[in-house]
Design a protein around this motif. Structure first.
Motif, PDB file in Angstrom:
ATOM      1  N   ALA A  87       0.833  -1.196   0.000  1.00 12.59           N
ATOM      2  CA  ALA A  87       0.000   0.000   0.000  1.00 12.59           C
ATOM      3  C   ALA A  87       0.873   1.253   0.000  1.00 12.59           C
ATOM      4  O   ALA A  87       1.957   1.269   0.576  1.00 12.59           O
ATOM      5  CB  ALA A  87      -0.910   0.006   1.223  1.00 12.59           C
ATOM      6  N   SER A  88       0.381   2.296  -0.639  1.00  6.55           N
ATOM      7  CA  SER A  88       1.111   3.569  -0.660  1.00  6.55           C
ATOM      8  C   SER A  88       0.367   4.578   0.204  1.00  6.55           C
ATOM      9  O   SER A  88      -0.857   4.653   0.198  1.00  6.55           O
ATOM     10  CB  SER A  88       1.229   4.094  -2.088  1.00  6.55           C
ATOM     11  OG  SER A  88      -0.047   4.397  -2.614  1.00  6.55           O
ATOM     12  N   ALA A  89       1.115   5.363   0.962  1.00  5.69           N
ATOM     13  CA  ALA A  89       0.545   6.424   1.786  1.00  5.69           C
ATOM     14  C   ALA A  89       1.650   7.421   2.084  1.00  5.69           C
ATOM     15  O   ALA A  89       2.835   7.094   2.002  1.00  5.69           O
ATOM     16  CB  ALA A  89      -0.027   5.870   3.086  1.00  5.69           C
ATOM     17  N   LEU A  90       1.249   8.642   2.422  1.00  6.10           N
ATOM     18  CA  LEU A  90       2.210   9.632   2.894  1.00  6.10           C
ATOM     19  C   LEU A  90       2.041   9.749   4.398  1.00  6.10           C
ATOM     20  O   LEU A  90       0.976  10.129   4.887  1.00  6.10           O
ATOM     21  CB  LEU A  90       1.965  10.987   2.236  1.00  6.10           C
ATOM     22  CG  LEU A  90       2.885  12.117   2.714  1.00  6.10           C
ATOM     23  CD1 LEU A  90       4.355  11.755   2.489  1.00  6.10           C
ATOM     24  CD2 LEU A  90       2.556  13.420   2.006  1.00  6.10           C
TER      25      LEU A  90
ATOM     26  N   PRO B 111     -14.686   8.632 -11.198  1.00  9.06           N
ATOM     27  CA  PRO B 111     -15.952   9.034 -10.576  1.00  9.06           C
ATOM     28  C   PRO B 111     -15.822   9.092  -9.062  1.00  9.06           C
ATOM     29  O   PRO B 111     -14.874   8.546  -8.480  1.00  9.06           O
ATOM     30  CB  PRO B 111     -16.911   7.910 -11.000  1.00  9.06           C
ATOM     31  CG  PRO B 111     -16.025   6.711 -11.150  1.00  9.06           C
ATOM     32  CD  PRO B 111     -14.728   7.242 -11.701  1.00  9.06           C
ATOM     33  N   THR B 112     -16.784   9.737  -8.409  1.00  2.96           N
ATOM     34  CA  THR B 112     -16.744   9.848  -6.951  1.00  2.96           C
ATOM     35  C   THR B 112     -17.017   8.511  -6.264  1.00  2.96           C
ATOM     36  O   THR B 112     -16.902   8.410  -5.046  1.00  2.96           O
ATOM     37  CB  THR B 112     -17.748  10.888  -6.456  1.00  2.96           C
ATOM     38  OG1 THR B 112     -19.049  10.571  -6.955  1.00  2.96           O
ATOM     39  CG2 THR B 112     -17.345  12.280  -6.914  1.00  2.96           C
ATOM     40  N   SER B 113     -17.356   7.493  -7.032  1.00  2.00           N
ATOM     41  CA  SER B 113     -17.538   6.149  -6.465  1.00  2.00           C
ATOM     42  C   SER B 113     -16.252   5.335  -6.471  1.00  2.00           C
ATOM     43  O   SER B 113     -16.205   4.230  -5.928  1.00  2.00           O
ATOM     44  CB  SER B 113     -18.614   5.396  -7.256  1.00  2.00           C
ATOM     45  OG  SER B 113     -18.261   5.307  -8.637  1.00  2.00           O
ATOM     46  N   ALA B 114     -15.188   5.864  -7.070  1.00  3.10           N
ATOM     47  CA  ALA B 114     -13.905   5.142  -7.153  1.00  3.10           C
ATOM     48  C   ALA B 114     -13.157   5.313  -5.843  1.00  3.10           C
ATOM     49  O   ALA B 114     -12.572   6.363  -5.568  1.00  3.10           O
ATOM     50  CB  ALA B 114     -13.078   5.668  -8.322  1.00  3.10           C
ATOM     51  N   ARG B 115     -13.166   4.257  -5.005  1.00  2.00           N
ATOM     52  CA  ARG B 115     -12.569   4.319  -3.676  1.00  2.00           C
ATOM     53  C   ARG B 115     -11.453   3.289  -3.526  1.00  2.00           C
ATOM     54  O   ARG B 115     -11.420   2.288  -4.227  1.00  2.00           O
ATOM     55  CB  ARG B 115     -13.622   4.047  -2.599  1.00  2.00           C
ATOM     56  CG  ARG B 115     -14.816   4.976  -2.601  1.00  2.00           C
ATOM     57  CD  ARG B 115     -15.870   4.434  -1.663  1.00  2.00           C
ATOM     58  NE  ARG B 115     -17.028   5.297  -1.529  1.00  2.00           N
ATOM     59  CZ  ARG B 115     -18.184   4.899  -1.017  1.00  2.00           C
ATOM     60  NH1 ARG B 115     -18.335   3.652  -0.601  1.00  2.00           N
ATOM     61  NH2 ARG B 115     -19.187   5.749  -0.926  1.00  2.00           N
ATOM     62  N   GLY B 116     -10.569   3.537  -2.568  1.00  2.00           N
ATOM     63  CA  GLY B 116      -9.565   2.542  -2.196  1.00  2.00           C
ATOM     64  C   GLY B 116      -8.498   2.300  -3.226  1.00  2.00           C
ATOM     65  O   GLY B 116      -7.914   1.209  -3.265  1.00  2.00           O
ATOM     66  N   LEU B 117      -8.177   3.294  -4.048  1.00  5.29           N
ATOM     67  CA  LEU B 117      -7.195   3.091  -5.116  1.00  5.29           C
ATOM     68  C   LEU B 117      -5.765   3.336  -4.669  1.00  5.29           C
ATOM     69  O   LEU B 117      -4.823   3.003  -5.375  1.00  5.29           O
ATOM     70  CB  LEU B 117      -7.540   3.999  -6.301  1.00  5.29           C
ATOM     71  CG  LEU B 117      -8.937   3.809  -6.893  1.00  5.29           C
ATOM     72  CD1 LEU B 117      -9.118   4.693  -8.132  1.00  5.29           C
ATOM     73  CD2 LEU B 117      -9.208   2.347  -7.237  1.00  5.29           C
ATOM     74  N   TRP B 118      -5.593   3.934  -3.503  1.00  4.27           N
ATOM     75  CA  TRP B 118      -4.268   4.114  -2.894  1.00  4.27           C
ATOM     76  C   TRP B 118      -4.515   4.306  -1.410  1.00  4.27           C
ATOM     77  O   TRP B 118      -5.598   4.022  -0.913  1.00  4.27           O
ATOM     78  CB  TRP B 118      -3.513   5.292  -3.523  1.00  4.27           C
ATOM     79  CG  TRP B 118      -4.076   6.641  -3.222  1.00  4.27           C
ATOM     80  CD1 TRP B 118      -5.250   7.161  -3.698  1.00  4.27           C
ATOM     81  CD2 TRP B 118      -3.516   7.630  -2.364  1.00  4.27           C
ATOM     82  NE1 TRP B 118      -5.462   8.416  -3.188  1.00  4.27           N
ATOM     83  CE2 TRP B 118      -4.408   8.733  -2.368  1.00  4.27           C
ATOM     84  CE3 TRP B 118      -2.356   7.706  -1.605  1.00  4.27           C
ATOM     85  CZ2 TRP B 118      -4.166   9.891  -1.626  1.00  4.27           C
ATOM     86  CZ3 TRP B 118      -2.110   8.861  -0.871  1.00  4.27           C
ATOM     87  CH2 TRP B 118      -3.000   9.932  -0.894  1.00  4.27           C
ATOM     88  N   GLY B 119      -3.531   4.775  -0.668  1.00  2.00           N
ATOM     89  CA  GLY B 119      -3.673   4.900   0.778  1.00  2.00           C
ATOM     90  C   GLY B 119      -4.330   6.188   1.226  1.00  2.00           C
ATOM     91  O   GLY B 119      -5.534   6.365   1.125  1.00  2.00           O
ATOM     92  N   GLY B 120      -3.529   7.137   1.696  1.00  2.00           N
ATOM     93  CA  GLY B 120      -4.049   8.384   2.202  1.00  2.00           C
ATOM     94  C   GLY B 120      -2.953   9.158   2.906  1.00  2.00           C
ATOM     95  O   GLY B 120      -1.770   8.827   2.807  1.00  2.00           O
ATOM     96  N   LEU B 121      -3.347  10.188   3.622  1.00  2.00           N
ATOM     97  CA  LEU B 121      -2.416  11.041   4.343  1.00  2.00           C
ATOM     98  C   LEU B 121      -2.525  10.776   5.836  1.00  2.00           C
ATOM     99  O   LEU B 121      -3.618  10.835   6.406  1.00  2.00           O
ATOM    100  CB  LEU B 121      -2.713  12.516   4.059  1.00  2.00           C
ATOM    101  CG  LEU B 121      -1.912  13.551   4.847  1.00  2.00           C
ATOM    102  CD1 LEU B 121      -0.423  13.469   4.505  1.00  2.00           C
ATOM    103  CD2 LEU B 121      -2.443  14.952   4.576  1.00  2.00           C
TER     104      LEU B 121
END
Length: 211
Positions: free
Chosen positions: A19-22, A64-74
């Motif tokens: 997983a990628s995240a900052l 689209p706004t339904s596209a979730r979980g494609l990378w990590g987060g901050l």
């Protein structure tokens, strides 16, 4: 870490150890000072959003706004007080043996930097043990941290979550997230001034005093 206005940061897809995240560890600072005209955008690598040579958005993105979980987060971690024992915790999904994943301390005035005009999109991948990353996670972040005009769009878990600490947000938008738009626990003692939540079929918030 200094991030210029208008910067677009893209995270790779992947789950678990891939997983990628900052992640900003305790003692570190992020200076992400976007502007109204040139916000800083965190999104997925598959998002075709881009800017032209003058820094203006040339393509607003294809997801689209339904596209979730494609990378990590901050994830931002600090030294402010938690109400849990022993007053120091490991952020969700990071092994407890990794000291850089710890948050909490005794400095409620701790400063983890600035997040101004920041948009976080399409995040929330699983980083292990069924733990998805929130759009923006603040663990033990202190009131010396300046956070305003934050936008979370289409995150797979919570939009924003505070684990203790004293950080506050002015002007928050949390839209189409997979769990809670706003979540806090471990004795968070900050505030949110002006929030817009749009969560069809999900919860506006989960607010706990303890862990």
């Amino acid at each position: 870490l200094s991030v210029d206005p208008g910067t677009i940061i893209k995270g790779k897809s992947g789950q678990g150890e891939n997983a990628s995240a900052l992640i900003v560890a305790r003692g570190g600072m992020i200076m992400a000072e976007g502007t109204k005209d040139k916000p800083i955008i965190f999104t997925a690598e598959s998002d075709q959003i881009r800017r032209d040579s003058d820094g203006n958005l040339e393509n607003g993105g294809n997801l689209p706004t339904s596209a979730r979980g494609l990378w990590g987060g901050l994830i931002v971690l600090g030294n402010a007080v938690l109400n849990s024992v022993p007053g120091e915790s490991a952020i969700e999904g990071i092994p407890t043996s990794e000291n850089r994943g710890l948050y909490g301390g005794s400095d409620d005035n701790d400063n983890s930097g600035k997040l101004h005009y920041v948009s976080i999109r399409h995040g929330g991948t699983d980083i292990g043990g069924g733990n998805e990353i929130n759009g923006a996670t603040f663990g033990g972040v202190g009131l010396g941290t300046s956070i305003h005009h934050i936008e979370i769009i289409a995150n797979n878990d919570d939009g924003v979550e505070f684990f203790g600490g004293t950080a506050s947000i002015k002007n928050l938008l949390s839209v189409n997230v997979g769990d809670d738009a706003i979540d806090y626990d471990e004795g968070w003692r900050g505030y949110i001034q002006y929030a817009l939540v749009y969560t069809p079929g999900e919860r506006g918030g989960e607010h706990d005093g303890g862990t």
